[in-house]
Design a protein around this motif. Structure first.
Motif, mmCIF file in Angstrom:
data_model
loop_
_atom_site.group_PDB
_atom_site.id
_atom_site.type_symbol
_atom_site.label_atom_id
_atom_site.label_comp_id
_atom_site.label_asym_id
_atom_site.label_seq_id
_atom_site.Cartn_x
_atom_site.Cartn_y
_atom_site.Cartn_z
ATOM 1 N N LYS A 207 1.999 -1.411 -0.873
ATOM 2 C CA LYS A 207 0.651 -0.860 -0.732
ATOM 3 C C LYS A 207 -0.066 -0.899 -2.076
ATOM 4 O O LYS A 207 0.520 -0.585 -3.109
ATOM 5 C CB LYS A 207 0.709 0.584 -0.215
ATOM 6 N N TRP A 208 -1.359 -1.276 -2.046
ATOM 7 C CA TRP A 208 -2.233 -1.211 -3.222
ATOM 8 C C TRP A 208 -2.886 0.173 -3.270
ATOM 9 O O TRP A 208 -3.402 0.658 -2.254
ATOM 10 C CB TRP A 208 -3.342 -2.255 -3.139
ATOM 11 N N THR A 209 -2.868 0.811 -4.452
ATOM 12 C CA THR A 209 -3.611 2.056 -4.638
ATOM 13 C C THR A 209 -4.188 2.061 -6.050
ATOM 14 O O THR A 209 -3.866 1.207 -6.879
ATOM 15 C CB THR A 209 -2.726 3.311 -4.464
ATOM 16 N N THR A 210 -5.000 3.054 -6.321
ATOM 17 C CA THR A 210 -5.583 3.207 -7.659
ATOM 18 C C THR A 210 -4.807 4.217 -8.495
ATOM 19 O O THR A 210 -5.259 4.612 -9.564
ATOM 20 C CB THR A 210 -7.048 3.653 -7.546
ATOM 21 N N SER A 211 -3.625 4.626 -8.021
ATOM 22 C CA SER A 211 -2.820 5.628 -8.716
ATOM 23 C C SER A 211 -1.382 5.137 -8.835
ATOM 24 O O SER A 211 -0.914 4.331 -8.030
ATOM 25 C CB SER A 211 -2.850 6.953 -7.950
ATOM 26 N N THR A 212 -0.669 5.657 -9.833
ATOM 27 C CA THR A 212 0.752 5.336 -9.976
ATOM 28 C C THR A 212 1.629 6.230 -9.111
ATOM 29 O O THR A 212 2.843 6.040 -9.053
ATOM 30 C CB THR A 212 1.188 5.481 -11.441
ATOM 31 N N THR A 213 1.029 7.208 -8.432
ATOM 32 C CA THR A 213 1.791 8.105 -7.560
ATOM 33 C C THR A 213 2.215 7.371 -6.288
ATOM 34 O O THR A 213 1.406 6.684 -5.661
ATOM 35 C CB THR A 213 0.949 9.332 -7.181
ATOM 36 N N LYS A 214 3.473 7.537 -5.905
ATOM 37 C CA LYS A 214 3.994 6.857 -4.720
ATOM 38 C C LYS A 214 3.245 7.309 -3.471
ATOM 39 O O LYS A 214 3.116 8.506 -3.210
ATOM 40 C CB LYS A 214 5.486 7.147 -4.561
ATOM 41 N N PRO A 215 2.734 6.367 -2.669
ATOM 42 C CA PRO A 215 2.002 6.742 -1.448
ATOM 43 C C PRO A 215 2.927 7.404 -0.427
ATOM 44 O O PRO A 215 4.131 7.141 -0.384
ATOM 45 C CB PRO A 215 1.476 5.401 -0.920
ATOM 46 N N THR A 216 2.346 8.241 0.399
ATOM 47 C CA THR A 216 3.105 8.900 1.464
ATOM 48 C C THR A 216 2.848 8.279 2.828
ATOM 49 O O THR A 216 3.557 8.591 3.791
ATOM 50 C CB THR A 216 2.749 10.396 1.525
ATOM 51 N N SER A 217 1.859 7.392 2.924
ATOM 52 C CA SER A 217 1.552 6.764 4.211
ATOM 53 C C SER A 217 0.730 5.510 3.956
ATOM 54 O O SER A 217 0.341 5.221 2.819
ATOM 55 C CB SER A 217 0.779 7.731 5.115
ATOM 56 N N GLY A 218 0.481 4.770 5.043
ATOM 57 C CA GLY A 218 -0.397 3.611 4.958
ATOM 58 C C GLY A 218 0.239 2.359 4.405
ATOM 59 O O GLY A 218 -0.464 1.435 3.989
ATOM 60 N N TRP A 219 1.567 2.288 4.406
ATOM 61 C CA TRP A 219 2.256 1.114 3.865
ATOM 62 C C TRP A 219 2.114 -0.081 4.806
ATOM 63 O O TRP A 219 2.041 0.071 6.026
ATOM 64 C CB TRP A 219 3.738 1.412 3.690
ATOM 65 N N SER A 220 2.121 -1.271 4.221
ATOM 66 C CA SER A 220 2.296 -2.506 4.983
ATOM 67 C C SER A 220 3.762 -2.908 4.878
ATOM 68 O O SER A 220 4.453 -2.533 3.931
ATOM 69 C CB SER A 220 1.404 -3.619 4.439
ATOM 70 N N THR A 221 4.243 -3.687 5.854
ATOM 71 C CA THR A 221 5.663 -4.030 5.911
ATOM 72 C C THR A 221 5.842 -5.527 6.079
ATOM 73 O O THR A 221 5.119 -6.175 6.835
ATOM 74 C CB THR A 221 6.350 -3.295 7.080
ATOM 75 N N SER A 222 6.827 -6.070 5.351
ATOM 76 C CA SER A 222 7.206 -7.477 5.499
ATOM 77 C C SER A 222 8.721 -7.561 5.616
ATOM 78 O O SER A 222 9.446 -6.837 4.934
ATOM 79 C CB SER A 222 6.733 -8.300 4.295
ATOM 80 N N THR A 223 9.191 -8.456 6.493
ATOM 81 C CA THR A 223 10.630 -8.685 6.625
ATOM 82 C C THR A 223 11.079 -9.926 5.865
ATOM 83 O O THR A 223 12.265 -10.244 5.860
ATOM 84 C CB THR A 223 11.018 -8.828 8.108
ATOM 85 N N ALA A 224 10.142 -10.622 5.232
ATOM 86 C CA ALA A 224 10.478 -11.834 4.473
ATOM 87 C C ALA A 224 11.028 -11.457 3.103
ATOM 88 O O ALA A 224 10.671 -10.424 2.528
ATOM 89 C CB ALA A 224 9.251 -12.723 4.323
ATOM 90 N N GLY A 225 11.881 -12.320 2.569
ATOM 91 C CA GLY A 225 12.414 -12.080 1.235
ATOM 92 C C GLY A 225 11.377 -12.293 0.148
ATOM 93 O O GLY A 225 11.404 -11.628 -0.885
ATOM 94 N N THR A 226 10.459 -13.229 0.382
ATOM 95 C CA THR A 226 9.371 -13.497 -0.558
ATOM 96 C C THR A 226 8.065 -13.558 0.214
ATOM 97 O O THR A 226 7.978 -14.240 1.238
ATOM 98 C CB THR A 226 9.601 -14.823 -1.305
#
Length: 424
Positions: A207-226
Motif C-alpha cells: 500500500k502507498w501512504t504519506t506516512s511511515t506508520t504501518k496501515p491497518t486496512s486498504g492493502w492491495s494483494t499480489s500472489t506473484a513473486g515479482t
C-alpha cells in the motif's frame, strides 16, 4: 529339539509327536518316528508345546509334554502421534509408542531425525529401555522425518519411519527497486518477495501512504513473486508499505521510501499582440475582420507568458526560423536589418530564462518585437504559405518538456496600418 526315547526291556517300537499351541494332549494329527533319537523343528511364530508319546512292542506307552517354546519372527514396530504435520512455524511434539506384535516384547528402541525428507539423518539417540513411550520435539526448519530402530527380546530389529513434518521458521524476504526516488515521471517500483524456508510464498500485501506508520486496512494483494506498483500522485512524499506472508504463517514487513513524483509540465503558454488587429471587429472601411488571436503584423510587439510546474530550472523560447531572423530580404532584393533599420537590439535564440528551481510553480513573461517576415496570409485572408510556430521548452536537469503554438500567421507589417489623413 532332540527327542530321545528308550524302553528298559529293550523292545522300543516308535514315538508319536506333535507341535501344538495348547498344553492339552492332541487327539489326532500325530507324526510317527521309529528312531530312538531324532530332531524335530518348529519354525513358525507363536508359543508352542511339544507333545510326545513313546510305544514298545508290548503295547505299553509313555506320554510327555514339553514347552512352551516361544518363536518371534516379527520385527517390532512403533506408532507416531501425530504421524505428520502440514506447514507451520512452530515446534512439533511427536509421541513415539513402540510395540511388538511377535510376542517377545520390546527390549529397547532409539530414534534419529532427518530435516531433508530422509535424504540424510542425524545421529541416533540413546536407547530407551522396554515398551516405553517417548516424546520427540522437532524444531528445525525443513522437511522433518523421524526414524525409529526398535529391538525386541527375540532379537528382531525393526526400522519405522514417520511421515513428513513440515516446519518453516524463516520469514520471507522483501526487496523494492528503487527503494526511494524523487522523479519527474510517475514512479514504478518493482517488488520481489521470496521464501527460503520451504513453505513457499503465500501472498504479498502492499500500500502507498504519506506516512511511515504501518496501515491497518486498504492493502492491495499480489500472489506473484515479482510485481510492480506505480505512484501517480504528484507533489506529495509517499511511502510504500509491503508485507509478505509464507504458507507456514511467517511474515515480513518493510516500508520503503521516501518517493516523490513531481512532474515537470508547462501548464500554459500565451502569445498576444499589442495591436491585436484581428479580433473580430469592423475596421474603418466597414469590413468585418476575422477573430484570430495568433495573427500578427511584422514588427508588432507581442506579449509572451509561460507557466510551468515541477521545479523547472530554465525555459527556452524559439520561433520558426523566419521569426528569429534579424535580417530580411524582400522580393525586390531590399535588405532590412533589425538593428540598423529599426533600432532594435538583436535577439539571440534560443531565448533562455533562468528560473528559481526551489519554487514548484514559475512564470515567465517576455515581450518580443517580431522581425520582418514573409506574410503567411494576405490582407484578403488568402493562405500564402504554412503558418509559423513558437516552441517553449522547460528544463529540469536532463529532463525537458515542450509546448508548441503552431498557428502563428503574419500579415504585412505595422507600417501598413499607418493611415495618413489627407489635408483639405
Amino acid at each position: 529339539c532332540t527327542i530321545t526315547a528308550s524302553d528298559p526291556s529293550g523292545d522300543y517300537a516308535y514315538t508319536n509327536y506333535m507341535w501344538s499351541t495348547s498344553t492339552a494332549k492332541p487327539a489326532y494329527g500325530w507324526t510317527r518316528n521309529t528312531a530312538a533319537t531324532f530332531d524335530v523343528t518348529q519354525s513358525e511364530q507363536g508359543v508352542w508345546y511339544l507333545h510326545m508319546e513313546a510305544f514298545d512292542y508290548g503295547g505299553n506307552r509313555f506320554y510327555r509334554m514339553r514347552g512352551p517354546y516361544k518363536i518371534d519372527k516379527t520385527p517390532p514396530s512403533a506408532v507416531f502421534t501425530p504421524n505428520s504435520a502440514s506447514w507451520r512455524n512452530t515446534d512439533v511434539n511427536v509421541v513415539i509408542d513402540p510395540s511388538d506384535a511377535g510376542g517377545s516384547g520390546v527390549k529397547q528402541w532409539r530414534y534419529r531425525v532427518s530435516t531433508n525428507n530422509g535424504s540424510t539423518y542425524g545421529s541416533w539417540s540413546s536407547f530407551v529401555t522396554g515398551d516405553t513411550n517417548g516424546t520427540v520435539t522437532l524444531s528445525t526448519t525443513g522437511l522433518n522425518k523421524i526414524q525409529v530402530e526398535a529391538h525386541d527380546i527375540a532379537g528382531n530389529i525393526g526400522y519405522i519411519t514417520s511421515g513428513i513434518y513440515y516446519i518453516d521458521k524463516v520469514a520471507p524476504t522483501i526487496n523494492a527497486n528503487p527503494d526511494k526516488l524523487d522523479s519527474l515521471d510517475p514512479i514504478t517500483v518493482s517488488i520481489t518477495a521470496g521464501d527460503t524456508g520451504g513453505s513457499g510464498l503465500k501472498h504479498t500485501n502492499y500500500k502507498w501512504t504519506t506516512s511511515t506508520t504501518k496501515p491497518t486496512s486498504g492493502w492491495s494483494t499480489s500472489t506473484a513473486g515479482t510485481f510492480s506498483t506505480t505512484l501517480n500522485t504528484e507533489g506529495v512524499v509517499h511511502y510504500l508499505h509491503v508485507e509478505a506472508f509464507d504458507n507456514a504463517g511467517n511474515s515480513t514487513y518493510k516500508v520503503f521510501g521516501p518517493y516523490k513524483y513531481d512532474s515537470l509540465r508547462i501548464t500554459n503558454v500565451t502569445i498576444s499582440g499589442y495591436w491585436n488587429h484581428w479580433r473580430g471587429q469592423v475596421d474603418m472601411f466597414g469590413k468585418r475582420l476575422t477573430n484570430e488571436p495568433h495573427r500578427f503584423l511584422s514588427l508588432e510587439r507581442v506579449k509572451i507568458n509561460v507557466y510551468t510546474t515541477g521545479y523547472a530550472e530554465r525555459v527556452e523560447i524559439r520561433f520558426s526560423p523566419e521569426l528569429e531572423a534579424m535580417r530580411f530580404e524582400d522580393i525586390y532584393g531590399n535588405i532590412y536589418d533589425y538593428y540598423e533599420d529599426f533600432g532594435l537590439a538583436y535577439v539571440y535564440f534560443p531565448k533562455v530564462f533562468t528560473l528559481d528551481n526551489t519554487k514548484k510553480d514559475n512564470h515567465v513573461y517576455w515581450e518580443y518585437i517580431l522581425p520582418l517576415a514573409n506574410s503567411t496570409k494576405s490582407w484578403d485572408d488568402v493562405r500564402l504559405r504554412p503558418q509559423y510556430s513558437m516552441t517553449v521548452t522547460a528544463w529540469r536537469g536532463s529532463k525537458s518538456v515542450t509546448y508548441t503554438i503552431s498557428d502563428i500567421d503574419i500579415t504585412g507589417n505595422t507600417f501598413d496600418l499607418i493611415y495618413v489623413q489627407p489635408v483639405d
